[in-house]
Design a protein around this motif. Structure first.
Motif, PDB file in Angstrom:
ATOM      1  N   ARG A 102     -39.025 -24.829 -24.525  1.00  0.00           N
ATOM      2  CA  ARG A 102     -40.246 -24.009 -24.445  1.00  0.00           C
ATOM      3  C   ARG A 102     -40.900 -24.202 -23.077  1.00  0.00           C
ATOM      4  O   ARG A 102     -41.348 -23.238 -22.450  1.00  0.00           O
ATOM      5  CB  ARG A 102     -41.213 -24.386 -25.569  1.00  0.00           C
ATOM      6  N   GLY A 104     -39.306 -24.982 -20.389  1.00  0.00           N
ATOM      7  CA  GLY A 104     -38.435 -24.240 -19.465  1.00  0.00           C
ATOM      8  C   GLY A 104     -38.792 -22.766 -19.432  1.00  0.00           C
ATOM      9  O   GLY A 104     -38.846 -22.149 -18.371  1.00  0.00           O
ATOM     10  N   GLY A 105     -39.059 -22.204 -20.620  1.00  0.00           N
ATOM     11  CA  GLY A 105     -39.450 -20.797 -20.704  1.00  0.00           C
ATOM     12  C   GLY A 105     -40.769 -20.538 -19.994  1.00  0.00           C
ATOM     13  O   GLY A 105     -40.923 -19.532 -19.300  1.00  0.00           O
ATOM     14  N   LEU A 106     -41.726 -21.451 -20.159  1.00  0.00           N
ATOM     15  CA  LEU A 106     -43.032 -21.283 -19.506  1.00  0.00           C
ATOM     16  C   LEU A 106     -42.915 -21.364 -17.987  1.00  0.00           C
ATOM     17  O   LEU A 106     -43.590 -20.636 -17.258  1.00  0.00           O
ATOM     18  CB  LEU A 106     -44.021 -22.370 -19.977  1.00  0.00           C
TER      19      LEU A 106
ATOM     20  N   GLN B 128     -36.437 -21.166 -28.192  1.00  0.00           N
ATOM     21  CA  GLN B 128     -37.707 -21.705 -27.701  1.00  0.00           C
ATOM     22  C   GLN B 128     -38.106 -21.016 -26.390  1.00  0.00           C
ATOM     23  O   GLN B 128     -39.287 -20.756 -26.152  1.00  0.00           O
ATOM     24  CB  GLN B 128     -37.591 -23.220 -27.469  1.00  0.00           C
ATOM     25  N   MET B 129     -37.109 -20.732 -25.535  1.00  0.00           N
ATOM     26  CA  MET B 129     -37.411 -20.027 -24.284  1.00  0.00           C
ATOM     27  C   MET B 129     -37.933 -18.629 -24.572  1.00  0.00           C
ATOM     28  O   MET B 129     -38.869 -18.157 -23.925  1.00  0.00           O
ATOM     29  CB  MET B 129     -36.150 -19.947 -23.409  1.00  0.00           C
ATOM     30  N   LEU B 130     -37.321 -17.972 -25.571  1.00  0.00           N
ATOM     31  CA  LEU B 130     -37.781 -16.641 -25.967  1.00  0.00           C
ATOM     32  C   LEU B 130     -39.242 -16.714 -26.429  1.00  0.00           C
ATOM     33  O   LEU B 130     -40.075 -15.893 -26.018  1.00  0.00           O
ATOM     34  CB  LEU B 130     -36.896 -16.098 -27.096  1.00  0.00           C
ATOM     35  N   ALA B 132     -41.502 -18.851 -25.636  1.00  0.00           N
ATOM     36  CA  ALA B 132     -42.382 -19.104 -24.485  1.00  0.00           C
ATOM     37  C   ALA B 132     -42.571 -17.834 -23.658  1.00  0.00           C
ATOM     38  O   ALA B 132     -43.690 -17.494 -23.269  1.00  0.00           O
ATOM     39  CB  ALA B 132     -41.798 -20.221 -23.622  1.00  0.00           C
ATOM     40  N   LYS B 133     -41.475 -17.119 -23.418  1.00  0.00           N
ATOM     41  CA  LYS B 133     -41.557 -15.912 -22.576  1.00  0.00           C
ATOM     42  C   LYS B 133     -42.413 -14.834 -23.240  1.00  0.00           C
ATOM     43  O   LYS B 133     -43.086 -14.055 -22.571  1.00  0.00           O
ATOM     44  CB  LYS B 133     -40.151 -15.368 -22.284  1.00  0.00           C
ATOM     45  N   GLN B 138     -43.708 -21.122 -32.320  1.00  0.00           N
ATOM     46  CA  GLN B 138     -42.334 -21.376 -32.761  1.00  0.00           C
ATOM     47  C   GLN B 138     -42.322 -22.459 -33.835  1.00  0.00           C
ATOM     48  O   GLN B 138     -43.216 -23.300 -33.896  1.00  0.00           O
ATOM     49  CB  GLN B 138     -41.479 -21.852 -31.571  1.00  0.00           C
TER      50      GLN B 138
END
Lengths: 312, 248
Positions: A102, A104-106, B128-130, B132-133, B138
């Motif tokens: 998460r 990394g996404g931010l 998790q990246m999705l 956050a983007k 989550q």
């Protein structure tokens, strides 16, 4: 080039993986700071101030008093933005696996999961249930990663005293921690145990599990399980050793009635000494065992316990 | 409720992978491909939610044209339709999250459910990246999901047991192994799945660049363990553990 190590607090206790993660930061090289979040993080920061970090940051603010990926990732991202770290690492615990991607996404940062080593500026990690080691390059200004604790021996205090400072916490009210429902156990944690006795499909029922537990208690060992045993409901899921469960590397791993599926072997093949007890001599577990005994575990365990008692 | 379920095509996880001799990748000749096992739990959970309270389950898979097979397998488990984002590029999790975010914006689902990790790369990153983007909450490694009142209460598998987390919807959830028992597809469902809609699009159609943030430079064999020995009796085993290995 500097690294931020996220040390982990749970229920006010500093988790052991924090020391392995500090060791990974030292192996990577360059300066590092440490961040701890949550209730008990002030005491945790104090415990980590002699490990070679520049600054140890902490926050016990309400916004991060209990763990949520949402608030922790925002708080870490804010500190990374402020201090300009080029790497962020955390142990590959369930918290690290939840929060670091998460983050990394931010940050728009590339991520490497389960780092087991460094090769110059690149990272080494297992893939395909540990049957391949990948060399990974990260192309973004910041790299985020989880590190496999069994690949790095716990760091010891290295002298000097770090600065200790409070970090700015950022909350997220769309996610709320409710409670822990942890398994009560008097046995050592899988991650910390020097001996693990593990039960597989061959341990058919509750009586079989009791035998495995009795041997574990005699040896002061942790109990592990293959997925089959967890699926049967004979042992809780958090004891599952394998690709998608816990990765362990004790001094001694005793596999009782475990066939040795690829997914299980991925979680225990780095143990120093592996013993396999299985009545099927063709079982693939014997390919990774240092000592194999072709026998029914139900007969072998009582005899094993007798012999151990005789020498202790 | 509309639920978007990303699914991945993976080599059969029960077959030990062979590396190409130059370390550039995995030799997949003769290997069959399946729906990533964790994604089957995600499909099952989504289908159960829709069976109970209505709505639709939409699948999305990213990769070569072969992924249509993966989507059809998922459609046979009860999903209504699917997206195939065709690309021959190898995308990392950051790029996959970018693509999924674009599909999310087309569909505006109430929930995204996917497997906690794919068993080939073992990354455990894209969901998790999705989240956050898209700036969504989550809940990863779900053991139990309860929905109601614009919220999800999720029991999560964590080291040492479970924890419980409440998140607002829309949100991203990842499935762990005890979430449910995925069903097998029956023949009529497999036949029906062949006629379900699969929308094929390119990265360009979605307007995403899908830039990978990481690159695998090479693969190597892990160090092999030294050959072990078979012992003849419990007595011999204990003797070796005490005197040779010195671990007892």
């Amino acid at each position: 080039m500097s690294t931020l190590v996220i040390a982990e607090i749970r229920q006010s206790e500093l988790r052991a993986s924090s020391y392995n993660t500090i060791a990974a930061a030292k192996a990577k090289g360059g300066d590092f700071d440490i961040l701890l979040l949550g209730k008990g993080s002030a005491a945790g920061a104090d415990a980590l101030k002699e490990f070679g970090a520049g600054t140890v940051y902490y926050s016990e603010a309400d916004a991060v008093a209990e763990y949520t990926a949402e608030s922790y990732a925002k708080t870490v991202a804010a500190l990374v933005g402020e201090k300009g770290y080029t790497a962020v690492m955390m142990g590959a615990t369930t918290t690290g696996k939840d929060m670091i991607p998460r983050l990394g996404g931010l940050l728009g940062a590339g991520m490497v999961s389960d780092v087991i080593g460094f090769d110059g500026a690149n990272y080494l990690r297992p893939m395909f249930a540990g049957n391949a080691i990948a060399t990974v390059e990260v192309n973004t200004p910041v790299a985020v990663m989880t590190v496999r604790e069994t690949a790095f021996d716990a760091a010891a205090p290295s002298g000097g005293v770090s600065a200790v400072a409070e970090a700015t916490a950022v909350g997220d009210d769309r996610a709320k921690f409710i409670e822990y429902r942890l398994t009560e156990s008097s046995r050592p944690d899988l991650g910390a145990a020097s001996i693990i006795v593990s039960a597989g499909r061959g341990v058919k029922d509750a009586d079989g599990v009791k035998q495995v537990e009795a041997l574990a208690d005699l040896l002061g060992a942790a109990v592990g399980a293959s997925r089959a045993v967890v699926d049967e409901g004979l042992l809780p899921n958090d004891l599952q050793v394998g690709q998608t469960g816990k990765i362990v590397a004790p001094d001694l791993y005793i596999a009782c009635g475990i066939s040795g599926a690829i997914q299980h072997v991925a979680g225990m093949k780095d143990s120093k000494v592996i013993v396999a007890i299985n009545k099927d001599e063709e079982a693939p577990i014997f390919e990774v065992a240092d000592y194999g005994l072709v026998a029914d575990f139900a007969k072998a365990i009582p005899e094993f316990m007798e012999k151990v008692k005789a020498i202790k | 409720m509309k639920i978007l379920v990303p699914v991945r095509r993976v080599p059969n996880p029960d077959i030990k992978v062979r590396l190409k001799s130059d370390g550039s990748g995995v030799d997949t000749e003769g290997v069959n491909f399946l729906v990533n096992p964790f994604d089957e739990y995600a499909i099952e959970e989504a289908v159960q939610i829709v069976e109970k309270s209505g709505g639709e389950v939409v699948l999305v898979s990213i990769g070569t044209a072969d992924c249509e097979e993966t989507l059809r397998a998922g459609l046979a488990l009860g999903a209504l339709r699917g997206w195939l984002v065709e690309t021959s590029e190898v995308l990392d999790s950051a790029a996959i999250a970018d693509v999924l975010a674009a599909v999310y914006k087309e569909e505006s689902p109430d929930l995204v459910i996917t497997g906690k990790q794919s068993v080939d790369t073992d990354n455990n990153q894209a969901a998790q990246m999705l989240a956050a983007k898209l700036d969504l909450p989550q809940a990863c490694f779900a053991f139990k999901v309860e929905l109601g009142d614009g919220k999800a209460t999720v029991e999560r598998e964590i080291d040492g047991g479970l924890d419980v987390k409440e998140i607002t919807l829309p949100a991203v959830i990842t499935a762990d192994l005890r979430l449910n028992q995925p069903r097998y597809a029956a023949l009529p469902q497999i036949m029906k799945a062949k006629r379900k809609e699969v929308k094929k699009v390119s990265l360009g159609d979605l307007g995403v660049e899908a830039k990978s943030a990481t690159k695998i430079l090479g693969l190597s064999q892990p160090p092999a363990r030294a050959a072990g020995q078979i012992v003849g009796s419990v007595e011999e085993l204990v003797d070796k553990l005490v005197n040779d290995a010195k671990v007892l």
